[in-house]
Design a protein around this motif. Structure first.
Motif, PDB file in Angstrom:
ATOM      1  N   SER A  92       0.865  -1.182   0.000  1.00 56.82           N
ATOM      2  CA  SER A  92       0.000   0.000   0.000  1.00 56.82           C
ATOM      3  C   SER A  92       0.897   1.225   0.000  1.00 56.82           C
ATOM      4  N   VAL A  93       0.525   2.242  -0.759  1.00 59.67           N
ATOM      5  CA  VAL A  93       1.414   3.393  -0.938  1.00 59.67           C
ATOM      6  C   VAL A  93       0.600   4.674  -1.060  1.00 59.67           C
ATOM      7  N   LYS A  94       1.135   5.741  -0.484  1.00 65.38           N
ATOM      8  CA  LYS A  94       0.604   7.094  -0.671  1.00 65.38           C
ATOM      9  C   LYS A  94       1.730   7.939  -1.240  1.00 65.38           C
ATOM     10  N   SER A  95       1.378   8.901  -2.087  1.00 68.03           N
ATOM     11  CA  SER A  95       2.415   9.716  -2.707  1.00 68.03           C
ATOM     12  C   SER A  95       1.946  11.153  -2.834  1.00 68.03           C
ATOM     13  N   ALA A  96       2.917  12.040  -2.946  1.00 61.49           N
ATOM     14  CA  ALA A  96       2.636  13.464  -3.150  1.00 61.49           C
ATOM     15  C   ALA A  96       3.808  14.071  -3.922  1.00 61.49           C
ATOM     16  N   ALA A  97       3.495  14.866  -4.953  1.00 61.81           N
ATOM     17  CA  ALA A  97       4.523  15.495  -5.787  1.00 61.81           C
ATOM     18  C   ALA A  97       4.647  16.977  -5.424  1.00 61.81           C
ATOM     19  N   TYR A  98       5.876  17.478  -5.512  1.00 63.05           N
ATOM     20  CA  TYR A  98       6.162  18.873  -5.175  1.00 63.05           C
ATOM     21  C   TYR A  98       6.933  19.527  -6.323  1.00 63.05           C
ATOM     22  N   ARG A  99       6.459  20.696  -6.740  1.00 63.39           N
ATOM     23  CA  ARG A  99       7.208  21.514  -7.696  1.00 63.39           C
ATOM     24  C   ARG A  99       7.676  22.764  -6.959  1.00 63.39           C
ATOM     25  N   TYR A 100       8.977  23.007  -6.991  1.00 59.53           N
ATOM     26  CA  TYR A 100       9.544  24.122  -6.248  1.00 59.53           C
ATOM     27  C   TYR A 100       9.978  25.255  -7.171  1.00 59.53           C
ATOM     28  N   GLU A 101       9.715  26.471  -6.750  1.00 59.59           N
ATOM     29  CA  GLU A 101      10.175  27.662  -7.463  1.00 59.59           C
ATOM     30  C   GLU A 101      10.643  28.694  -6.445  1.00 59.59           C
ATOM     31  N   SER A 102      11.611  29.495  -6.852  1.00 62.20           N
ATOM     32  CA  SER A 102      12.068  30.598  -6.008  1.00 62.20           C
ATOM     33  C   SER A 102      11.247  31.838  -6.320  1.00 62.20           C
ATOM     34  N   VAL A 103      10.765  32.493  -5.273  1.00 61.20           N
ATOM     35  CA  VAL A 103       9.955  33.693  -5.430  1.00 61.20           C
ATOM     36  C   VAL A 103      10.457  34.759  -4.463  1.00 61.20           C
ATOM     37  N   ARG A 104       9.870  35.943  -4.602  1.00 61.55           N
ATOM     38  CA  ARG A 104      10.238  37.040  -3.704  1.00 61.55           C
ATOM     39  C   ARG A 104       8.986  37.614  -3.058  1.00 61.55           C
ATOM     40  N   ILE A 105       9.115  37.919  -1.769  1.00 63.18           N
ATOM     41  CA  ILE A 105       8.073  38.631  -1.037  1.00 63.18           C
ATOM     42  C   ILE A 105       8.747  39.783  -0.302  1.00 63.18           C
ATOM     43  N   ASN A 106       8.305  40.984  -0.590  1.00 60.28           N
ATOM     44  CA  ASN A 106       8.952  42.181  -0.023  1.00 60.28           C
ATOM     45  C   ASN A 106      10.451  42.183  -0.320  1.00 60.28           C
ATOM     46  N   SER A 107      10.776  41.771  -1.536  1.00 59.26           N
ATOM     47  CA  SER A 107      12.161  41.742  -2.042  1.00 59.26           C
ATOM     48  C   SER A 107      13.007  40.637  -1.428  1.00 59.26           C
ATOM     49  N   ALA A 108      12.468  39.876  -0.476  1.00 60.84           N
ATOM     50  CA  ALA A 108      13.228  38.790   0.149  1.00 60.84           C
ATOM     51  C   ALA A 108      12.930  37.478  -0.563  1.00 60.84           C
ATOM     52  N   PRO A 109      13.955  36.623  -0.742  1.00 61.98           N
ATOM     53  CA  PRO A 109      13.756  35.353  -1.461  1.00 61.98           C
ATOM     54  C   PRO A 109      13.096  34.291  -0.582  1.00 61.98           C
ATOM     55  N   TYR A 110      12.166  33.555  -1.162  1.00 60.27           N
ATOM     56  CA  TYR A 110      11.513  32.430  -0.493  1.00 60.27           C
ATOM     57  C   TYR A 110      11.321  31.317  -1.503  1.00 60.27           C
ATOM     58  N   THR A 111      10.965  30.143  -0.998  1.00 61.73           N
ATOM     59  CA  THR A 111      10.669  28.996  -1.849  1.00 61.73           C
ATOM     60  C   THR A 111       9.185  28.684  -1.768  1.00 61.73           C
ATOM     61  N   ILE A 112       8.570  28.523  -2.928  1.00 67.29           N
ATOM     62  CA  ILE A 112       7.157  28.157  -2.984  1.00 67.29           C
ATOM     63  C   ILE A 112       7.045  26.762  -3.579  1.00 67.29           C
ATOM     64  N   ALA A 113       6.152  25.959  -3.039  1.00 65.96           N
ATOM     65  CA  ALA A 113       5.946  24.587  -3.496  1.00 65.96           C
ATOM     66  C   ALA A 113       4.557  24.452  -4.078  1.00 65.96           C
ATOM     67  N   GLY A 114       4.486  23.968  -5.303  1.00 59.28           N
ATOM     68  CA  GLY A 114       3.201  23.670  -5.924  1.00 59.28           C
ATOM     69  C   GLY A 114       2.819  22.234  -5.622  1.00 59.28           C
ATOM     70  N   VAL A 115       1.665  22.023  -5.007  1.00 60.78           N
ATOM     71  CA  VAL A 115       1.297  20.686  -4.547  1.00 60.78           C
ATOM     72  C   VAL A 115      -0.144  20.355  -4.906  1.00 60.78           C
ATOM     73  N   ASP A 116      -0.406  19.058  -4.918  1.00 65.54           N
ATOM     74  CA  ASP A 116      -1.775  18.558  -4.939  1.00 65.54           C
ATOM     75  C   ASP A 116      -2.205  18.486  -3.478  1.00 65.54           C
ATOM     76  N   VAL A 117      -3.071  19.399  -3.073  1.00 65.48           N
ATOM     77  CA  VAL A 117      -3.403  19.564  -1.662  1.00 65.48           C
ATOM     78  C   VAL A 117      -3.934  18.269  -1.048  1.00 65.48           C
ATOM     79  N   LYS A 118      -4.798  17.582  -1.759  1.00 62.12           N
ATOM     80  CA  LYS A 118      -5.394  16.356  -1.233  1.00 62.12           C
ATOM     81  C   LYS A 118      -4.334  15.294  -0.967  1.00 62.12           C
TER      82      LYS A 118
END
Length: 438
Positions: A92-118
């Motif tokens: 039995s297996v559960k899985s989740a995929a993550y796509r990562y991108e670098s973004v900026r908030i208030n000029s500071a760098p952060y990482t955002i992950a695109g996910v299938d929430v469920k």
């Protein structure tokens, strides 16, 4: 009266004329059988149930692209399906995929992950989320991000995507997710250093323009506005990441691509889990165009192995103690019975009974004590194991008939073995000395 009928008559009388002694032998066998069956049942059921419980604390296997090209394009959907099918064969297996991108908030760098929430929510049931999970136009931020930005649930933030910033985000974030061993941590540090270097070079040489000016300007706060729907607090790397739906990240980045990391929670452990990893890596070697690299999350798998090893060690120690106590209890009881029947044994030998017949009678008598104690003890042990598993794991266990048969046979064997020394003494009784004492 035939010899067989006489044998069973004498055996019946020996058991029921000395009910108190017989009860002591049965109780000794009962306690041993109950304890051993309960421990054995728990040790058989616990590894499986504990593995299922540990799966609630995240993935124990991750898959990442193996080549530089794969890191830039991500793991495509077909490859994810193939790997999932390979892992899910027999597990039995559960899985989740993550796509990562670098973004900026208030000029500071952060990482955002695109996910299938469920999928992510099902895989990481241990995440402590204040508020709601991300949805269209809504993001969930890690605790560290929320503290740095000074935001709370319901706040709004503007997230900007910079092409130059994203040059190495996939490799960096993939490494951050995989904190499984020292080599991975080294890769994480290396990837982060590479990201910093490539970002600086991108800002200087490949600066994309937007509305007639440089879009990588660190003072540029343009972007897409999102509402913060929730804050996640895990105490791990997740606290420094922003989570959004895959569609929102693709829209923000202006392109669609595969996942940087696919996490799997597999109902396997130890060598079985390592075999799955090796199979994935061998399959990837045969198809370099869709090559992926699999590895276990040592933080999770080592905890499984360590806890189960401790339980098994405890089982063997307690089992050894119980076996010794059962042998002593049954042996002492049989010795007492032999002492009480000393005159009877001497008289029977004087009348022509051979030592073998007397020994067989005592062995069968001991076996009966072990059989009765084993039956009762196995039933009690099953009830105890069922209550224990229901209390600790909130799950019921079925009766293991093979284990029950083993418990019964072991009880009889222990009772017979414990009776050997006193029976040997009984067969050596000199009838002349016994009759002279009378």
């Amino acid at each position: 009266m035939t010899n067989r009928k006489m044998f069973f008559t004498m055996l019946w009388g020996a058991v029921f004329r000395r009910r108190s002694r017989a009860m002591m032998a049965v109780i000794a066998s009962l306690v041993g059988a109950a304890t051993l069956f309960c421990l054995a049942s728990v040790c058989v059921a616990v590894p499986q149930q504990m593995n299922e419980e540990m799966r609630a604390y995240g993935a124990n296997l991750i898959v990442t692209p193996a080549s530089a090209t794969g890191k830039s394009q991500g793991i495509d959907t077909a490859t994810v399906r193939n790997v999932t099918a390979l892992i899910g064969a027999g597990h039995s297996v559960k899985s989740a995929a993550y796509r990562y991108e670098s973004v900026r908030i208030n000029s500071a760098p952060y990482t955002i992950a695109g996910v299938d929430v469920k999928a992510v929510r099902a895989l990481n049931r241990h995440w402590n989320v204040t508020g709601d999970w991300p949805g269209s136009g809504n993001v969930m931020v890690g605790r560290d991000v929320a503290d740095a930005l000074g935001v709370k649930v319901g706040s709004r933030v503007t997230i900007g995507y910079r092409t130059a910033d994203a040059s190495a985000s996939a490799s960096s974030s993939a490494s951050a997710k995989s904190d499984s061993d020292e080599s991975t941590e080294t890769a994480e540090s290396s990837a982060q250093g590479t990201q910093s270097t490539q970002t600086t070079q991108g800002e200087q040489t490949t600066q994309a323009t937007e509305n007639g000016r440089v879009s990588s300007d660190i003072m540029d706060n343009n972007g897409t506005e999102f509402r913060i729907s929730g804050i996640v607090d895990t105490g791990g790397n997740e606290d420094s990441i922003i989570y959004a739906t895959t569609a929102d990240v693709a829209k923000l980045a202006g392109s669609k691509r595969g996942a940087d990391v696919v996490e799997y929670s597999v109902n396997a452990m130890g060598d079985e889990l390592n075999d799955i990893v090796n199979n994935i890596n061998r399959s990837a070697d045969k198809n370099p165009n869709s090559a992926v690299k699999a590895q276990t999350v040592t933080r999770i798998t080592s905890s499984d192995t360590r806890i189960i090893a401790m339980l098994q060690t405890l089982f063997w120690i307690v089992s050894l103690v119980v076996l010794v106590l059962t042998l002593v209890g049954v042996g002492t009881t049989i010795s007492s019975i032999v002492s009480q029947r000393r005159n009877e044994i001497g008289l029977r030998k004087a009348l022509g009974a051979d030592s073998r017949a007397i020994g067989v009678e005592f062995y069968v008598e001991s076996g009966i004590y072990g059989l009765i104690g084993g039956l009762l003890g196995t039933a009690i042990g099953y009830v105890l194991a069922r209550v224990l598993c229901a209390t600790v794991f909130a799950r019921a266990i079925g009766f293991d008939w093979l284990l029950g048969a083993g418990s019964l046979l072991l009880s009889v064997a222990i009772a017979v073995i414990a009776s050997i020394p006193p029976v040997r003494r009984a067969t050596r009784i000199d009838p002349a000395i016994v009759l002279r004492e009378e």
